[in-house]
Write a protein that holds these residues in place. Structure first.
Motif, short mmCIF file in Angstrom:
data_model
loop_
_atom_site.label_atom_id
_atom_site.label_comp_id
_atom_site.label_asym_id
_atom_site.label_seq_id
_atom_site.Cartn_x
_atom_site.Cartn_y
_atom_site.Cartn_z
N GLN A 76 0.83 -1.21 0.00
CA GLN A 76 0.00 0.00 0.00
C GLN A 76 0.86 1.26 0.00
OE1 GLN A 76 -2.86 0.08 3.17
NE2 GLN A 76 -3.91 -1.79 2.53
N TRP A 77 2.01 1.18 0.63
CA TRP A 77 2.86 2.36 0.76
C TRP A 77 3.48 2.79 -0.56
CZ3 TRP A 77 2.72 5.40 4.92
CH2 TRP A 77 2.12 4.88 6.07
N ARG A 178 -0.86 12.49 2.81
CA ARG A 178 -1.49 11.22 2.44
C ARG A 178 -1.35 10.20 3.57
NH1 ARG A 178 -5.24 11.37 -1.62
NH2 ARG A 178 -4.49 12.69 -3.33
N ARG A 179 -0.24 10.23 4.30
CA ARG A 179 -0.08 9.32 5.43
C ARG A 179 -1.12 9.62 6.52
NH1 ARG A 179 5.52 8.45 8.99
NH2 ARG A 179 4.87 6.48 9.97
N THR A 180 -1.33 10.90 6.80
CA THR A 180 -2.34 11.29 7.78
C THR A 180 -3.73 10.89 7.31
OG1 THR A 180 -0.98 13.14 8.55
CG2 THR A 180 -3.35 13.25 9.02
N GLU A 181 -4.01 11.11 6.03
CA GLU A 181 -5.30 10.73 5.46
C GLU A 181 -5.55 9.24 5.61
OE1 GLU A 181 -7.28 11.82 1.25
OE2 GLU A 181 -5.54 10.49 1.09
N ARG A 182 -4.53 8.44 5.32
CA ARG A 182 -4.67 6.99 5.43
C ARG A 182 -4.92 6.57 6.88
NH1 ARG A 182 -1.01 2.82 6.46
NH2 ARG A 182 -1.39 0.82 5.37
N GLY A 188 -8.79 3.63 1.41
CA GLY A 188 -9.73 3.93 0.33
C GLY A 188 -9.44 5.20 -0.43
N PRO A 189 -9.23 6.36 0.22
CA PRO A 189 -8.95 7.59 -0.53
C PRO A 189 -7.67 7.50 -1.37
CG PRO A 189 -9.65 8.11 1.69
CD PRO A 189 -9.44 6.63 1.66
N VAL A 190 -6.64 6.84 -0.85
CA VAL A 190 -5.41 6.67 -1.62
C VAL A 190 -5.68 5.80 -2.85
CG1 VAL A 190 -3.08 5.68 -1.59
CG2 VAL A 190 -3.90 6.99 0.37
N LEU A 191 -6.42 4.73 -2.65
CA LEU A 191 -6.76 3.84 -3.75
C LEU A 191 -7.54 4.58 -4.83
CD1 LEU A 191 -6.38 0.79 -4.35
CD2 LEU A 191 -8.64 0.41 -3.39
N ALA A 192 -8.51 5.39 -4.42
CA ALA A 192 -9.32 6.15 -5.38
C ALA A 192 -8.46 7.16 -6.13
CB ALA A 192 -10.47 6.85 -4.66
N ALA A 193 -7.54 7.80 -5.43
CA ALA A 193 -6.67 8.79 -6.07
C ALA A 193 -5.75 8.12 -7.09
CB ALA A 193 -5.86 9.53 -5.02
N ARG A 217 -7.81 -7.66 -19.00
CA ARG A 217 -8.32 -6.30 -18.97
C ARG A 217 -8.28 -5.77 -17.54
NH1 ARG A 217 -9.77 -4.57 -23.66
NH2 ARG A 217 -10.21 -6.06 -25.33
N PHE A 218 -7.87 -4.51 -17.40
CA PHE A 218 -7.70 -3.91 -16.09
C PHE A 218 -9.03 -3.81 -15.37
CE2 PHE A 218 -7.23 0.13 -13.55
CZ PHE A 218 -6.43 -0.42 -12.57
N ALA A 219 -9.08 -4.39 -14.16
CA ALA A 219 -10.33 -4.42 -13.39
C ALA A 219 -10.19 -3.68 -12.06
CB ALA A 219 -10.76 -5.86 -13.14
N GLY A 220 -9.14 -2.88 -11.92
CA GLY A 220 -8.96 -2.09 -10.71
C GLY A 220 -7.82 -2.60 -9.86
N LEU A 221 -7.82 -2.17 -8.60
CA LEU A 221 -6.80 -2.58 -7.64
C LEU A 221 -7.48 -3.17 -6.42
CD1 LEU A 221 -4.38 0.51 -7.63
CD2 LEU A 221 -4.10 -1.63 -8.90
N ALA A 222 -6.86 -4.19 -5.84
CA ALA A 222 -7.36 -4.78 -4.60
C ALA A 222 -6.95 -3.91 -3.43
CB ALA A 222 -6.82 -6.19 -4.44
N GLU A 223 -7.54 -4.17 -2.28
CA GLU A 223 -7.26 -3.38 -1.08
C GLU A 223 -5.80 -3.47 -0.67
OE1 GLU A 223 -8.30 -0.73 1.95
OE2 GLU A 223 -9.51 -1.42 0.26
N ASP A 224 -5.14 -4.57 -1.01
CA ASP A 224 -3.73 -4.71 -0.65
C ASP A 224 -2.78 -4.11 -1.69
OD1 ASP A 224 -3.90 -6.52 -2.73
OD2 ASP A 224 -3.14 -8.23 -1.60
#
Length: 244
Positions: A76-77, A178-182, A188-193, A217-224
């Motif tokens: 994630q980092w 971004r670290r404070t936001e996380r 979630g906000p980092v992933l969306a950005a 085909r690109f289907a997004g990113l997982a939480e990890d």
């Protein structure tokens, strides 16, 4: 471009590798929040064991973090660093729409590589993160050649490239935000950005890893932070590799 942040920035005229120095300091007990910048880097390292050329005028910096988290959160980092890097670069560009992110660790300008990120971590005996380093190289004034890749630098966009130490202040501030936001809102906000600057959903991608290639085909990113690739009626999570 100066901004407030909690990092302790140390500037060196030249180093073989900022990441190697940070790793040694981390193993010796250096606390969270160190940032090491080299005006010139003589033996920089990128992903897949590649060398990263480090001429004066470009940014070569590595940050040391000690998040009290399980090792599975380490990827994630890298994505957080990419989003923060985009936060710092975009306001400088005459046309911010040329900026995009390539999984897992590149920033592109007009489709050409302008920055790379190398995240390394050491584990505790309990499977937690003992320390984590984020090395970032940004082509501010020069675009060194990378075999098989187009490269770009900020100077080619028509701006006067920022001084590395000045840009580092903006980057460290962005990472701090971004670290404070996380910490407050989760990943979630980092992933969306990241997704807002990454490839469009359903884009055809080919991933090279361990000598093989996976296409879909690109289907997004997982939480990890894994890349999700749709192929053959299934969605596959790809934890490592390189987008061809």
């Amino acid at each position: 471009m100066t901004a407030a942040h909690r990092f302790r920035l140390r500037v060196h005229e030249a180093l073989p590798s900022t990441s190697d120095l940070v790793a040694r300091l981390a193993d010796a007990g250096e606390p969270d929040g160190l940032a090491v910048l080299a005006r010139r880097q003589t033996a920089g390292r990128g992903t897949q064991g590649r060398s990263w050329e480090g001429p004066s005028g470009n940014l070569h910096i590595t940050m040391l973090l000690r998040p009290a988290e399980p090792m599975r959160h380490a990827p994630q980092w890298s994505l957080l660093a990419a989003v923060a890097l985009a936060d710092a670069v975009a306001p400088l560009l005459p046309d911010p729409t040329i900026l995009s992110l390539k999984w897992p660790n590149d920033l592109l300008l007009g489709g050409a590589k302008a920055a790379g990120i190398l995240t390394e971590a050491s584990a505790t005996s309990e499977g937690g993160i003992a320390w984590l380093s984020i090395g970032i190289g940004v082509n501010l004034a020069h675009a060194p050649e990378v075999p098989g890749r187009r490269t770009a630098c900020l100077a080619e966009t028509g701006i006067a490239p920022p001084v590395p130490e000045v840009f580092a202040e903006a980057l460290l501030s962005a990472i701090d935000r971004r670290r404070t936001e996380r910490a407050l809102e989760g990943f979630g906000p980092v992933l969306a950005a990241w997704l807002a600057r990454g490839p469009a959903l359903d884009t055809h991608l080919a991933i090279r890893r361990q000598g093989a290639e996976i296409a879909g085909r690109f289907a997004g990113l997982a939480e990890d932070g894994s890349l999700l690739l749709a192929s053959g009626g299934r969605v596959h999570a790809v934890a490592s590799g390189e987008v061809a």
